[in-house]
Design a protein around this motif. Structure first.
Motif: not given
Ligand code: GDP
Ligand code: ZN
Length: 204
Positions: A38-47
């Protein structure tokens, strides 16, 4: 989560008068890798200049935030069967009782329970369309320009490669691979991009 499907939906929304909102549901699941993922997806798509929220339809986490994002808009929930769309509708519009299908352990896909299209007024503001047709929505992508609109981080670097026809594989002077090494582009996003372009060629 199906990364390719997420990326296809982003391309579709970027070519519509619509705004993508990525909802990461079932954050309560306590499998070892859930939070890392979840943290990884959050970071990728947030950017990528898009909103990302985390929810648990079961425990109520993030539901207020989801309501706030839907307020003032007409929205549709899309995603694979079993990800929790009906459960989220039930949280957002408590009286609606959209049927929730148990995920069958054999197929790991939720059973199809919604059979009509409905436009719900959200009590706190906004409207929500819920329909099986919309949920199975497979966006038609017409050309490479449409694909690129969904990959802003890649578009920034296309044209910077040494070779015009760079396939971003092992060519020298590849700006895309350099951006991946520098952590600016996620490698799975590049895979999605290339897969989508390949699908486009297969259809023509
Ligand atoms: P849909 O097919 O996308 O509409 O998914 P459903 O809402 O029918 O949910 C599929 C299954 O996932 C059901 O068994 C739900 O109870 C379960 N589910 C939905 N949201 C959550 C959640 O946030 N956490 C957990 N643990 N299970 C959930
Ligand atoms: Zn390249």
């Amino acid at each position: 989560p199906n990364r390719y499907l997420i990326d296809r939906y982003i391309v579709a929304t970027r070519n519509l008068p619509a705004t993508p909102l990525l909802v990461l549901n079932k954050i309560d699941l306590d499998a070892a890798d859930t939070h890392t993922l979840i943290d990884e997806l959050h970071t990728i798509y947030d950017a990528l200049d898009m909103q990302v929220i985390e929810t648990s339809a079961t425990h109520g986490d993030g539901i207020d935030s989801l309501r706030d994002h839907l307020d003032g808009h007409t929205s549709i929930l899309v995603g694979l069967s079993g990800v929790g769309k009906s459960s989220l509708v039930n949280c957002i519009i408590p009286d609606v009782e959209a049927k929730v299908g148990a995920v069958s352990s054999a197929s790991l896909e939720g059973t199809h329970t919604t059979t009509v299209s409905t436009l719900y007024a959200i009590p706190s503001g906004g409207r929500l369309i819920d329909s099986p047709g919309v949920r199975d929505f497979t966006p038609v992508i017409r050309d490479r320009h449409e694909v690129r609109r969904g990959f802003i981080e890649l578009s920034r670097h296309l044209g910077e490669c040494r070779f015009n026809d760079c396939a971003h594989e092992s060519e020298p002077g590849c700006a895309i691979r350099k951006a991946i090494e520098d952590g600016e582009i996620d490698s799975i996003r590049l895979q999605s991009y290339q897969h989508m372009l390949a699908e486009l060629h297969n259809c023509m």
